[in-house]
Design an enzyme around this catalytic site. Structure first.
Site, mmCIF file in Angstrom:
data_model
loop_
_atom_site.group_PDB
_atom_site.id
_atom_site.type_symbol
_atom_site.label_atom_id
_atom_site.label_comp_id
_atom_site.label_asym_id
_atom_site.label_seq_id
_atom_site.Cartn_x
_atom_site.Cartn_y
_atom_site.Cartn_z
ATOM 1 N N HIS A 31 -24.665 62.213 -146.009
ATOM 2 C CA HIS A 31 -25.784 61.393 -145.532
ATOM 3 C C HIS A 31 -25.465 60.741 -144.188
ATOM 4 O O HIS A 31 -26.346 60.463 -143.394
ATOM 5 C CB HIS A 31 -26.115 60.288 -146.535
ATOM 6 C CG HIS A 31 -26.419 60.784 -147.902
ATOM 7 N ND1 HIS A 31 -27.508 61.582 -148.179
ATOM 8 C CD2 HIS A 31 -25.767 60.622 -149.083
ATOM 9 C CE1 HIS A 31 -27.513 61.868 -149.478
ATOM 10 N NE2 HIS A 31 -26.466 61.308 -150.035
ATOM 11 N N HIS A 34 -20.773 52.932 -140.649
ATOM 12 C CA HIS A 34 -21.350 54.289 -140.578
ATOM 13 C C HIS A 34 -22.507 54.283 -139.587
ATOM 14 O O HIS A 34 -22.833 53.233 -139.031
ATOM 15 C CB HIS A 34 -21.805 54.716 -141.982
ATOM 16 C CG HIS A 34 -22.854 53.819 -142.552
ATOM 17 N ND1 HIS A 34 -22.569 52.785 -143.411
ATOM 18 C CD2 HIS A 34 -24.195 53.762 -142.347
ATOM 19 C CE1 HIS A 34 -23.692 52.152 -143.719
ATOM 20 N NE2 HIS A 34 -24.694 52.727 -143.075
ATOM 21 N N HIS A 37 -26.486 55.815 -138.058
ATOM 22 C CA HIS A 37 -27.813 56.385 -138.285
ATOM 23 C C HIS A 37 -28.383 56.859 -136.953
ATOM 24 O O HIS A 37 -28.336 56.122 -135.962
ATOM 25 C CB HIS A 37 -28.765 55.346 -138.882
ATOM 26 C CG HIS A 37 -28.356 54.848 -140.235
ATOM 27 N ND1 HIS A 37 -28.778 55.446 -141.405
ATOM 28 C CD2 HIS A 37 -27.556 53.818 -140.602
ATOM 29 C CE1 HIS A 37 -28.263 54.803 -142.439
ATOM 30 N NE2 HIS A 37 -27.515 53.807 -141.983
ATOM 31 N N HIS A 68 -23.906 50.574 -138.810
ATOM 32 C CA HIS A 68 -23.935 49.539 -139.846
ATOM 33 C C HIS A 68 -22.518 49.200 -140.274
ATOM 34 O O HIS A 68 -21.789 50.071 -140.745
ATOM 35 C CB HIS A 68 -24.734 50.021 -141.067
ATOM 36 C CG HIS A 68 -26.211 50.075 -140.816
ATOM 37 N ND1 HIS A 68 -27.074 50.832 -141.566
ATOM 38 C CD2 HIS A 68 -26.970 49.423 -139.892
ATOM 39 C CE1 HIS A 68 -28.319 50.653 -141.107
ATOM 40 N NE2 HIS A 68 -28.271 49.822 -140.093
ATOM 41 N N THR A 124 -30.335 50.547 -147.277
ATOM 42 C CA THR A 124 -31.363 51.454 -146.735
ATOM 43 C C THR A 124 -31.269 52.846 -147.369
ATOM 44 O O THR A 124 -31.950 53.767 -146.941
ATOM 45 C CB THR A 124 -31.260 51.587 -145.202
ATOM 46 O OG1 THR A 124 -30.022 52.238 -144.884
ATOM 47 C CG2 THR A 124 -31.319 50.246 -144.513
ATOM 48 N N THR A 125 -30.407 52.985 -148.368
ATOM 49 C CA THR A 125 -30.276 54.251 -149.104
ATOM 50 C C THR A 125 -30.384 53.938 -150.598
ATOM 51 O O THR A 125 -30.147 52.793 -150.999
ATOM 52 C CB THR A 125 -28.909 54.912 -148.828
ATOM 53 O OG1 THR A 125 -27.869 53.996 -149.168
ATOM 54 C CG2 THR A 125 -28.778 55.323 -147.369
HETATM 55 ZN ZN ZN Z 1 -26.663 52.314 -143.004
#
Ligand code: ZN
Length: 259
Positions: free
Chosen positions: A96, A121, A123, A140, A208-209
């Site tokens: 992801h 991580h 995005h 993030h 957010t996941t």
């Molecule tokens: Zn994130």
């Protein structure tokens, strides 16, 4: 021959069958196979809530992340205090995102509360928007306090000069999914990503996941940092588009720190 042989055979068979059963049970309970979710199509964000009972909050939650940051309230929130230091690079592509895992020892003070950095991580594009506009990338930094509450720092990237700290990650991207790659010779320092000015937006949101758990403190840094277009593309190539759509603000307010 005596009659004990068929009995013995039966017992052996029973033992074999039972041990197979035991093994398969063990395999099942040890698997805990996570529900597959993605950013597109039938397993995409619009369907997360239906994929698994535990993901229901992704659909019914009223304090979800990301949000569009437009109307903010100036506040005398404390200045952020980062205590980050360098450590050997440990990196994973979890299917992801590209994530860097960190050992204990990196902390931040958010409004008089101490949080420890667990991982960071990326995005592409950004998950948060500012006045309706995406940035090409958002990082993030995920922290946890002693109560187990999460505090995430969001950092926007704009296209510009090459980012030397980011290059360490790009140079060491794992070739396999879900396999941690440790590179002891490369030291990564999360402090090197931070902008000079650390003014921030502050609100209460969620992961957010999936499972989109709420009660997450969000600190989104107002000032972006730079990375080259090639660097952002290199990460995007590996992660694809991994931004959850903007969620409604509902009855929440976004605070803006003065410093
Ligand atoms: Zn994130």
């Amino acid at each position: 021959m005596n009659q004990n042989i068929p009995k013995l055979m039966l017992t052996l068979c029973a033992v074999i069958i039972l041990s197979f059963y035991g093994l398969s049970q063990e395999k099942h309970s040890g698997e805990h196979k996570a529900t597959h979710w993605s950013y597109k199509g039938e397993t995409g964000p619009l369907h997360w809530a239906d994929l698994n009972q535990e993901y229901r909050g992704c659909g019914s939650g009223k304090s979800q992340t990301p949000i569009d940051i437009n109307k903010t309230y100036k506040s005398d929130l404390d200045k952020l205090k980062f205590s980050y230091s360098e450590q050997p690079l440990s990196i994973i592509n979890n299917g992801h995102t590209i994530q860097v895992n960190l050992n204990a020892g990196n902390t931040i003070m958010i409004d008089e509360e101490k949080y420890s950095l667990l991982q960071f991580h990326f995005h592409t594009p950004s998950e948060h928007t500012v006045s309706g506009k995406h940035f090409p990338m958002e990082m993030h930094l995920v922290h946890k306090n002693s109560e187990g509450e999460l505090g995430v720092v969001g950092l926007f990237f704009v296209k510009g000069r090459k980012n030397l700290e980011l290059q360490k990650i790009i140079d060491n991207l794992p070739s396999e999914i879900n396999k941690v790659k440790s590179v002891n010779s490369v030291k990564i320092d999360p402090a090197n990503f931070l902008p000079y000015k650390t003014q921030y937006y502050y609100y209460s949101g969620s992961l957010t996941t999936p499972p989109c758990t709420e009660g997450v403190i969000w600190v989104v840094l107002k000032h972006p940092v730079e990375a080259s277009a090639e660097q952002i593309n290199a990460l995007k190539k590996v992660m694809s588009e991994n931004a959850r759509p903007i969620m409604p603000l509902n009855k929440r307010f976004v605070l803006e720190s003065a410093q």
